[in-house]
Scaffold this active site. Sequence first.
Site, PDB file in Angstrom:
ATOM      1  N   TYR A   1       0.829  -1.211   0.000  1.00  0.00           N
ATOM      2  CA  TYR A   1       0.000   0.000   0.000  1.00  0.00           C
ATOM      3  C   TYR A   1       0.860   1.257   0.000  1.00  0.00           C
ATOM      4  O   TYR A   1       0.704   2.127  -0.850  1.00  0.00           O
ATOM      5  CB  TYR A   1      -0.917  -0.025   1.227  1.00  0.00           C
ATOM      6  CG  TYR A   1      -1.894   1.127   1.294  1.00  0.00           C
ATOM      7  CD1 TYR A   1      -2.958   1.218   0.397  1.00  0.00           C
ATOM      8  CD2 TYR A   1      -1.762   2.129   2.256  1.00  0.00           C
ATOM      9  CE1 TYR A   1      -3.865   2.269   0.460  1.00  0.00           C
ATOM     10  CE2 TYR A   1      -2.665   3.180   2.324  1.00  0.00           C
ATOM     11  CZ  TYR A   1      -3.711   3.248   1.429  1.00  0.00           C
ATOM     12  OH  TYR A   1      -4.606   4.293   1.486  1.00  0.00           O
TER      13      TYR A   1
ATOM     14  N   VAL B   1      -9.255   1.745  12.954  1.00  0.00           N
ATOM     15  CA  VAL B   1      -9.408   1.912  14.399  1.00  0.00           C
ATOM     16  C   VAL B   1     -10.776   2.463  14.806  1.00  0.00           C
ATOM     17  O   VAL B   1     -11.380   1.982  15.768  1.00  0.00           O
ATOM     18  CB  VAL B   1      -8.238   2.762  14.964  1.00  0.00           C
ATOM     19  CG1 VAL B   1      -8.262   4.189  14.439  1.00  0.00           C
ATOM     20  CG2 VAL B   1      -8.250   2.750  16.475  1.00  0.00           C
TER      21      VAL B   1
ATOM     22  N   PHE C   1     -13.332   0.106  16.962  1.00  0.00           N
ATOM     23  CA  PHE C   1     -13.702   0.470  18.332  1.00  0.00           C
ATOM     24  C   PHE C   1     -15.216   0.614  18.478  1.00  0.00           C
ATOM     25  O   PHE C   1     -15.800   0.160  19.463  1.00  0.00           O
ATOM     26  CB  PHE C   1     -13.019   1.772  18.748  1.00  0.00           C
ATOM     27  CG  PHE C   1     -11.545   1.636  19.060  1.00  0.00           C
ATOM     28  CD1 PHE C   1     -10.887   0.423  18.947  1.00  0.00           C
ATOM     29  CD2 PHE C   1     -10.805   2.743  19.464  1.00  0.00           C
ATOM     30  CE1 PHE C   1      -9.527   0.301  19.225  1.00  0.00           C
ATOM     31  CE2 PHE C   1      -9.456   2.638  19.760  1.00  0.00           C
ATOM     32  CZ  PHE C   1      -8.814   1.417  19.633  1.00  0.00           C
TER      33      PHE C   1
ATOM     34  N   GLY D   1      -1.170   1.909  23.259  1.00  0.00           N
ATOM     35  CA  GLY D   1      -2.194   2.910  22.964  1.00  0.00           C
ATOM     36  C   GLY D   1      -1.680   4.334  22.964  1.00  0.00           C
ATOM     37  O   GLY D   1      -2.461   5.276  22.819  1.00  0.00           O
TER      38      GLY D   1
ATOM     39  N   GLN E   1       0.375   5.563  20.703  1.00  0.00           N
ATOM     40  CA  GLN E   1       0.566   6.057  19.335  1.00  0.00           C
ATOM     41  C   GLN E   1      -0.587   7.005  18.980  1.00  0.00           C
ATOM     42  O   GLN E   1      -1.705   6.829  19.450  1.00  0.00           O
ATOM     43  CB  GLN E   1       0.674   4.906  18.324  1.00  0.00           C
ATOM     44  CG  GLN E   1      -0.559   4.041  18.140  1.00  0.00           C
ATOM     45  CD  GLN E   1      -0.629   2.870  19.099  1.00  0.00           C
ATOM     46  OE1 GLN E   1      -0.253   2.981  20.249  1.00  0.00           O
ATOM     47  NE2 GLN E   1      -1.146   1.739  18.617  1.00  0.00           N
TER      48      GLN E   1
ATOM     49  N   ARG F   1      -3.024   9.477  16.300  1.00  0.00           N
ATOM     50  CA  ARG F   1      -3.639   9.628  14.985  1.00  0.00           C
ATOM     51  C   ARG F   1      -4.438  10.923  14.967  1.00  0.00           C
ATOM     52  O   ARG F   1      -4.829  11.446  16.013  1.00  0.00           O
ATOM     53  CB  ARG F   1      -4.572   8.444  14.661  1.00  0.00           C
ATOM     54  CG  ARG F   1      -3.891   7.098  14.533  1.00  0.00           C
ATOM     55  CD  ARG F   1      -2.981   7.007  13.323  1.00  0.00           C
ATOM     56  NE  ARG F   1      -2.389   5.682  13.169  1.00  0.00           N
ATOM     57  CZ  ARG F   1      -1.236   5.310  13.707  1.00  0.00           C
ATOM     58  NH1 ARG F   1      -0.551   6.159  14.468  1.00  0.00           N
ATOM     59  NH2 ARG F   1      -0.757   4.098  13.500  1.00  0.00           N
TER      60      ARG F   1
ATOM     61  N   ASP G   1       3.886  -0.141  12.228  1.00  0.00           N
ATOM     62  CA  ASP G   1       2.756   0.728  12.558  1.00  0.00           C
ATOM     63  C   ASP G   1       3.305   2.098  12.968  1.00  0.00           C
ATOM     64  O   ASP G   1       4.131   2.175  13.880  1.00  0.00           O
ATOM     65  CB  ASP G   1       1.950   0.114  13.707  1.00  0.00           C
ATOM     66  CG  ASP G   1       0.587   0.765  13.858  1.00  0.00           C
ATOM     67  OD1 ASP G   1      -0.178   0.738  12.885  1.00  0.00           O
ATOM     68  OD2 ASP G   1       0.301   1.293  14.951  1.00  0.00           O
TER      69      ASP G   1
ATOM     70  N   LYS H   1       3.373   8.105  15.214  1.00  0.00           N
ATOM     71  CA  LYS H   1       2.713   9.408  15.228  1.00  0.00           C
ATOM     72  C   LYS H   1       2.129   9.709  13.859  1.00  0.00           C
ATOM     73  O   LYS H   1       2.687   9.325  12.836  1.00  0.00           O
ATOM     74  CB  LYS H   1       3.703  10.523  15.607  1.00  0.00           C
ATOM     75  CG  LYS H   1       4.209  10.452  17.030  1.00  0.00           C
ATOM     76  CD  LYS H   1       5.139  11.626  17.310  1.00  0.00           C
ATOM     77  CE  LYS H   1       5.629  11.619  18.751  1.00  0.00           C
ATOM     78  NZ  LYS H   1       6.530  12.756  19.027  1.00  0.00           N
TER      79      LYS H   1
END
Length: 322
Positions: A147, A189, A193, A209, A211, A213, A276, A279
């Site tokens: 990707y 995410v 969730f 948790g 990190q 977005r 992953d 930030k």
Amino acid sequence: MYRKTRVLVTGGAGFLGSHLCERLLKEGYEVICLDNCFTGSKQNILHLHNDPNFEFLRHDITFPLYLEVDQIYNLACPASPIHYQFDPVQTTKTSVHGAINMLGLAKRVRAKIMQASTSEVYGDPEMHPQQESYWGNVNPIGMRSCYDEGKRCAETLFFDYKRQHNLRIKVARIFNTYGPRMHPNDGRVVSNFIVQALKNEPITVYGDGSQTRSFCYVDDLVEGFYRLMNVTDDAFSGPVNLGNPGEFTILQLANLVIEYTNSKSEIIYKPLPENDPRKRRPDITLAKEVLGWQPYTKLEQGLLKTITYFDKYLTQEEAAAQ
């Protein structure tokens, strides 16, 4: 004789594409929605079929296409890790062969064309927030590379077509976007969730948790697409970041979703996936200056709208199963 502007939206039955088709029809365009329905769904565009200016075409952009259009929004590509890692070779083909085919079409009919690129071109960034001038920190051989590198190559092709063929191109780098019509099982995410919370299942947080977005509501993003395609300075090609600069940790998001859904879910922790990003936050100075664009939907507002959508979706799914 007056003819409406004819617009092709590839990936038009997907989450972003269906909202874009809707917006373009409201603006008075003639819209051709193209999708092979690998991750897109006809349900997303069912409400548009009675519009005389709307047409659906089932097609895979890795194969050439011959149409007469004035503008092309190239959104076709699986965008969530679960979907783009399912068939990584096809993902790369969609980004690269798809870009070549859509650029070839734009060249033949002299159409203006926009590429839906991604913040993933920045990889696990060493610059924070990310500016368009940053070249990125990307693993070219990892699980996400099909990707990330596919989108980077597509950007290369777009700018080479501009330099070599004087094509009018636009490149948008999309940061995390959410809203109604997200695929419930795509592993992203926000949808993850919300679905887990509504079912009172454990909410899965990868890593600790911490990190971060930045979450942009879909209506704001579509407004950015529209402004980029129709910017007064037509020579402006980008790339331009489109996203919400509000930055949240994944743990903050999980707690907000639990609060807004009144869920009994507990948070569980699993190992962080390979590469992953730690930030993610856009610098949108360029979008503000050139497009006069910035997002207005607060995370709370957008989450409540998205929760309402998924609540209805899950209720209908449950009723259909009975």
